[in-house]
Design an enzyme around this catalytic site. Structure first.
Site, PDB file in Angstrom:
ATOM      1  N   GLY A  43      49.482  32.138  37.044  1.00 54.49           N
ATOM      2  CA  GLY A  43      48.773  32.019  35.507  1.00 54.49           C
ATOM      3  C   GLY A  43      49.676  31.498  34.614  1.00 54.49           C
ATOM      4  N   CYS A  73      42.774  33.155  44.928  1.00 52.61           N
ATOM      5  CA  CYS A  73      42.910  33.210  43.233  1.00 52.61           C
ATOM      6  C   CYS A  73      42.206  32.321  42.377  1.00 52.61           C
ATOM      7  CB  CYS A  73      44.440  32.447  43.055  1.00 52.61           C
ATOM      8  SG  CYS A  73      45.789  31.913  42.088  1.00 52.61           S
ATOM      9  N   CYS A 183      40.821  38.252  38.628  1.00 50.89           N
ATOM     10  CA  CYS A 183      41.692  37.544  38.801  1.00 50.89           C
ATOM     11  C   CYS A 183      42.367  38.934  39.724  1.00 50.89           C
ATOM     12  CB  CYS A 183      43.563  37.840  37.847  1.00 50.89           C
ATOM     13  SG  CYS A 183      44.501  37.866  38.571  1.00 50.89           S
ATOM     14  N   HIS A 185      44.360  39.848  41.897  1.00 55.31           N
ATOM     15  CA  HIS A 185      45.340  40.994  41.703  1.00 55.31           C
ATOM     16  C   HIS A 185      44.361  42.696  40.765  1.00 55.31           C
ATOM     17  CE1 HIS A 185      48.952  37.905  42.320  1.00 55.31           C
ATOM     18  NE2 HIS A 185      49.360  39.234  42.262  1.00 55.31           N
TER      19      HIS A 185
END
Ligand code: DGL
Length: 261
Positions: A43, A73, A183, A185
């Site tokens: 990022g 991603c 995102c 994550h």
């Protein structure tokens, strides 16, 4: 060819949230997962760096026989999916923040997007908003520092909560009732977020990406059949560190090898 593996990659461990959906929906596929942990977070990297890394990882996965690639991603998709599609003739699945479903789900007409700086600044994201936001107000919120905590396995506790509060309070104050986890994550902190934002709908795209992969494999007659197959892992950073965190994020132990690129 149908027994060939599907290659999946992310800047780090975030893509495991997508890998889990792929594994659940497509148990017969053999899966290869690359965490580009030496370069996390994507990022904050330049699009050029992300393109170079994505090409190197794609080449590695193709050498291992991949019949399809999944960019697990949002940031790598924004920077590199067009490039990869022009280089390689195989199914390449990317992912982007779920603006369309969020615009359909909101009742207040205000949607928040949590994503990386790279994703939010990309031309692809601007085009996505043009196409699907319509009359809905979309408020974007970069989340510096969040990927780093998740990479360390810090999925709860005061530090994480304070960071999430600082990102979400401004969105709530503006009436946001639907929040896009833009995102890969972030689904790992979904429970903490949901407890913090009880009336807010959280949306991520892991399930949709796995369905898209299944469709593309089906259309190209590449779907594997038969018994459940294995998943193999590589990290460009510290394979032992990733191995330690796999039980928490992947639900089981596995060996992780050092990515040679
Ligand atoms: N997991 C990634 C995404 O979906 C990128 C996180 C990062 O490395 O900054 O955007």
């Amino acid at each position: 060819m149908n027994d060939s593996p599907v290659g999946v990659f992310d800047s780090g461990v975030g893509g495991l949230s997508v890998l889990a959906e792929i594994r659940r929906q497509l148990p017969a596929e053999s899966l290869l997962y690359v965490a580009d942990s030496a370069y996390v977070p994507y990022g904050e990297k330049s699009p050029e760096t992300i393109r170079q890394r994505s090409q190197a990882i794609a080449a590695f996965l193709l050498e291992r026989g991949a019949k399809a690639l999944v960019l697990a991603c949002n940031t790598a998709t924004a920077a590199a999916v067009n490039d990869l599609r022009s280089l390689y003739d195989l199914p390449i699945i990317g992912m982007e923040p779920a603006v369309k479903p969020a615009a359909l789900a909101t009742r207040t007409g205000v949607v928040g997007v949590l994503a990386t700086t790279g994703t939010l600044q990309s031309a692809k994201f601007a085009a996505l908003l043009d196409r699907f936001a319509g009359s809905v107000k979309v408020i974007t919120q970069p989340c510096p520092g969040l990927v780093e905590l998740i990479e360390q396995g810090e999925l709860q506790g005061p530090r994480l909560e304070a960071l999430l509060q600082s990102f979400t309070q401004p969105l709530l104050a503006q009436g946001c009732d639907t929040l896009i986890l833009g995102c890969t994550h972030y689904p790992f902190v979904r429970q903490v977020l949901q407890a913090m934002l009880p009336g807010v709908t959280l949306i991520d795209t892991a399930g949709a990406v796995a369905r898209r992969l299944a469709e593309r494999l089906q259309v190209n007659e590449l779907l594997a059949t038969g018994p459940a197959r294995a998943t193999a892992f590589w990290s460009s950073g510290d394979p032992h560190g990733m191995q330690d965190i796999l039980p928490l994020l992947w639900g089981q132990q596995a060996e992780v090898d050092l990515l040679p690129v």
